[in-house]
Design a protein around this motif. Structure first.
Motif, PDB file in Angstrom:
ATOM      1  N   ALA A 166      43.176  19.682  33.098  1.00  0.00           N
ATOM      2  CA  ALA A 166      42.794  20.140  34.433  1.00  0.00           C
ATOM      3  C   ALA A 166      43.427  21.493  34.722  1.00  0.00           C
ATOM      4  O   ALA A 166      44.485  21.820  34.194  1.00  0.00           O
ATOM      5  CB  ALA A 166      43.241  19.126  35.476  1.00  0.00           C
ATOM      6  N   THR A 167      42.770  22.258  35.573  1.00  0.00           N
ATOM      7  CA  THR A 167      43.310  23.516  36.061  1.00  0.00           C
ATOM      8  C   THR A 167      43.928  23.242  37.425  1.00  0.00           C
ATOM      9  O   THR A 167      43.242  22.759  38.326  1.00  0.00           O
ATOM     10  CB  THR A 167      42.194  24.572  36.175  1.00  0.00           C
ATOM     11  N   ILE A 168      45.228  23.520  37.540  1.00  0.00           N
ATOM     12  CA  ILE A 168      45.965  23.169  38.755  1.00  0.00           C
ATOM     13  C   ILE A 168      46.523  24.428  39.411  1.00  0.00           C
ATOM     14  O   ILE A 168      47.318  25.151  38.816  1.00  0.00           O
ATOM     15  CB  ILE A 168      47.098  22.166  38.431  1.00  0.00           C
ATOM     16  N   LEU A 169      46.091  24.666  40.642  1.00  0.00           N
ATOM     17  CA  LEU A 169      46.553  25.796  41.437  1.00  0.00           C
ATOM     18  C   LEU A 169      47.875  25.432  42.096  1.00  0.00           C
ATOM     19  O   LEU A 169      47.976  24.416  42.778  1.00  0.00           O
ATOM     20  CB  LEU A 169      45.511  26.142  42.504  1.00  0.00           C
ATOM     21  N   ILE A 170      48.886  26.279  41.897  1.00  0.00           N
ATOM     22  CA  ILE A 170      50.195  26.066  42.506  1.00  0.00           C
ATOM     23  C   ILE A 170      50.375  27.070  43.629  1.00  0.00           C
ATOM     24  O   ILE A 170      50.302  28.280  43.405  1.00  0.00           O
ATOM     25  CB  ILE A 170      51.320  26.241  41.474  1.00  0.00           C
ATOM     26  N   PRO A 191      48.294  25.474  34.559  1.00  0.00           N
ATOM     27  CA  PRO A 191      48.648  25.950  35.890  1.00  0.00           C
ATOM     28  C   PRO A 191      48.089  27.348  36.145  1.00  0.00           C
ATOM     29  O   PRO A 191      48.023  28.174  35.232  1.00  0.00           O
ATOM     30  CB  PRO A 191      50.183  25.995  35.843  1.00  0.00           C
ATOM     31  N   ILE A 192      47.651  27.579  37.383  1.00  0.00           N
ATOM     32  CA  ILE A 192      47.217  28.920  37.782  1.00  0.00           C
ATOM     33  C   ILE A 192      47.852  29.247  39.128  1.00  0.00           C
ATOM     34  O   ILE A 192      48.319  28.362  39.843  1.00  0.00           O
ATOM     35  CB  ILE A 192      45.678  29.072  37.865  1.00  0.00           C
ATOM     36  N   GLY A 193      47.842  30.531  39.446  1.00  0.00           N
ATOM     37  CA  GLY A 193      48.362  30.996  40.723  1.00  0.00           C
ATOM     38  C   GLY A 193      47.266  31.653  41.538  1.00  0.00           C
ATOM     39  O   GLY A 193      46.082  31.617  41.182  1.00  0.00           O
ATOM     40  N   GLN A 194      47.677  32.296  42.603  1.00  0.00           N
ATOM     41  CA  GLN A 194      46.715  32.919  43.503  1.00  0.00           C
ATOM     42  C   GLN A 194      45.984  34.084  42.842  1.00  0.00           C
ATOM     43  O   GLN A 194      44.840  34.368  43.187  1.00  0.00           O
ATOM     44  CB  GLN A 194      47.410  33.362  44.779  1.00  0.00           C
ATOM     45  N   ARG A 195      46.629  34.741  41.890  1.00  0.00           N
ATOM     46  CA  ARG A 195      45.964  35.856  41.199  1.00  0.00           C
ATOM     47  C   ARG A 195      44.739  35.345  40.440  1.00  0.00           C
ATOM     48  O   ARG A 195      43.652  35.915  40.533  1.00  0.00           O
ATOM     49  CB  ARG A 195      46.930  36.553  40.241  1.00  0.00           C
ATOM     50  N   GLU A 196      44.899  34.253  39.683  1.00  0.00           N
ATOM     51  CA  GLU A 196      43.774  33.693  38.931  1.00  0.00           C
ATOM     52  C   GLU A 196      42.682  33.188  39.874  1.00  0.00           C
ATOM     53  O   GLU A 196      41.493  33.300  39.580  1.00  0.00           O
ATOM     54  CB  GLU A 196      44.240  32.559  38.012  1.00  0.00           C
ATOM     55  N   LEU A 197      43.090  32.646  41.018  1.00  0.00           N
ATOM     56  CA  LEU A 197      42.132  32.193  42.021  1.00  0.00           C
ATOM     57  C   LEU A 197      41.308  33.382  42.524  1.00  0.00           C
ATOM     58  O   LEU A 197      40.084  33.291  42.625  1.00  0.00           O
ATOM     59  CB  LEU A 197      42.858  31.513  43.178  1.00  0.00           C
ATOM     60  N   ALA A 198      41.975  34.499  42.785  1.00  0.00           N
ATOM     61  CA  ALA A 198      41.283  35.700  43.253  1.00  0.00           C
ATOM     62  C   ALA A 198      40.345  36.255  42.181  1.00  0.00           C
ATOM     63  O   ALA A 198      39.342  36.891  42.505  1.00  0.00           O
ATOM     64  CB  ALA A 198      42.297  36.762  43.665  1.00  0.00           C
ATOM     65  N   GLU A 199      40.657  35.984  40.914  1.00  0.00           N
ATOM     66  CA  GLU A 199      39.811  36.455  39.815  1.00  0.00           C
ATOM     67  C   GLU A 199      38.618  35.530  39.561  1.00  0.00           C
ATOM     68  O   GLU A 199      37.848  35.755  38.639  1.00  0.00           O
ATOM     69  CB  GLU A 199      40.650  36.595  38.541  1.00  0.00           C
ATOM     70  N   LEU A 204      45.670  29.482  53.086  1.00  0.00           N
ATOM     71  CA  LEU A 204      44.901  29.549  51.845  1.00  0.00           C
ATOM     72  C   LEU A 204      44.231  28.200  51.568  1.00  0.00           C
ATOM     73  O   LEU A 204      43.055  28.137  51.222  1.00  0.00           O
ATOM     74  CB  LEU A 204      45.787  29.947  50.666  1.00  0.00           C
ATOM     75  N   ALA A 205      44.973  27.126  51.753  1.00  0.00           N
ATOM     76  CA  ALA A 205      44.418  25.788  51.526  1.00  0.00           C
ATOM     77  C   ALA A 205      43.254  25.511  52.472  1.00  0.00           C
ATOM     78  O   ALA A 205      42.245  24.926  52.073  1.00  0.00           O
ATOM     79  CB  ALA A 205      45.509  24.731  51.693  1.00  0.00           C
TER      80      ALA A 205
END
Length: 119
Positions: free
Chosen positions: A2-6, A28-36, A55-56
Motif C-alpha cells: 500500500a501507498t501510505i501518506l504520512i 510511505p509518501i509525503g506531501q511532495r509526492e501527493l502534490a506530484e 489537508l486531510a
C-alpha cells in the motif's frame, strides 16, 4: 503493498513512521509526492497539526473513501470524528499497536465489516 501518506509536523516522528511502514512492506509518501499526483491508499494523520487537518479535509473531498488513521498525542476530537477517521493510535505507541492499526485500516471495507461484526 500500500501507498501510505504520512502527515505529521515532527520530522523525527515522520522518519519513525516511514521506517515502520517500510518494514511492513508498504510505501510511505509525503506531501511532495501527493502534490506530484500520487494517490495514497491510507493517510496517517497527526490532527494536532492544523495544516495537516486542513489537508486531510481537502483530501477527503477529493478521495472520499480514503481511510484516515490518526496517530496523535491527543485523544479523538470533534474534527477527527467529522473527518470520519477509521482509528486512533495514541502517541507514544508500541510498534505492535501501530502495526495492528495499519493492518486493520488496509483491509477492504467488506472484509472489515465481516471481521468486526461477523467474528
Amino acid at each position: 503493498m500500500a501507498t501510505i501518506l504520512i502527515v505529521d509536523p515532527d520530522p523525527a516522528t515522520r522518519s519513525l513512521l516511514e521506517l515502520l511502514i517500510l518494514r511492513l512492506g508498504h510505501r510511505p509518501i509525503g506531501q511532495r509526492e501527493l502534490a506530484e499526483g500520487e494517490e495514497p491508499d491510507l493517510m496517517l494523520l497527526e490532527p494536532v497539526s492544523r495544516l495537516g487537518l486542513r489537508l486531510a479535509q481537502r483530501l477527503r473531498r477529493r478521495l472520499p473513501r480514503l481511510p484516515v488513521l490518526c496517530v496523535s498525542i491527543e485523544p479523538p476530537s470533534r474534527e477527527t470524528r467529522e473527518l470520519g477517521v477509521i482509528g486512533h493510535v495514541m502517541k507514544p505507541f508500541r510498534r505492535s499497536q501501530l502495526e495492528r492499526a495499519l493492518e486493520t485500516a488496509l483491509i477492504p471495507e467488506p472484509e472489515v465489516f465481516q471481521a468486526r461484526y461477523l467474528a
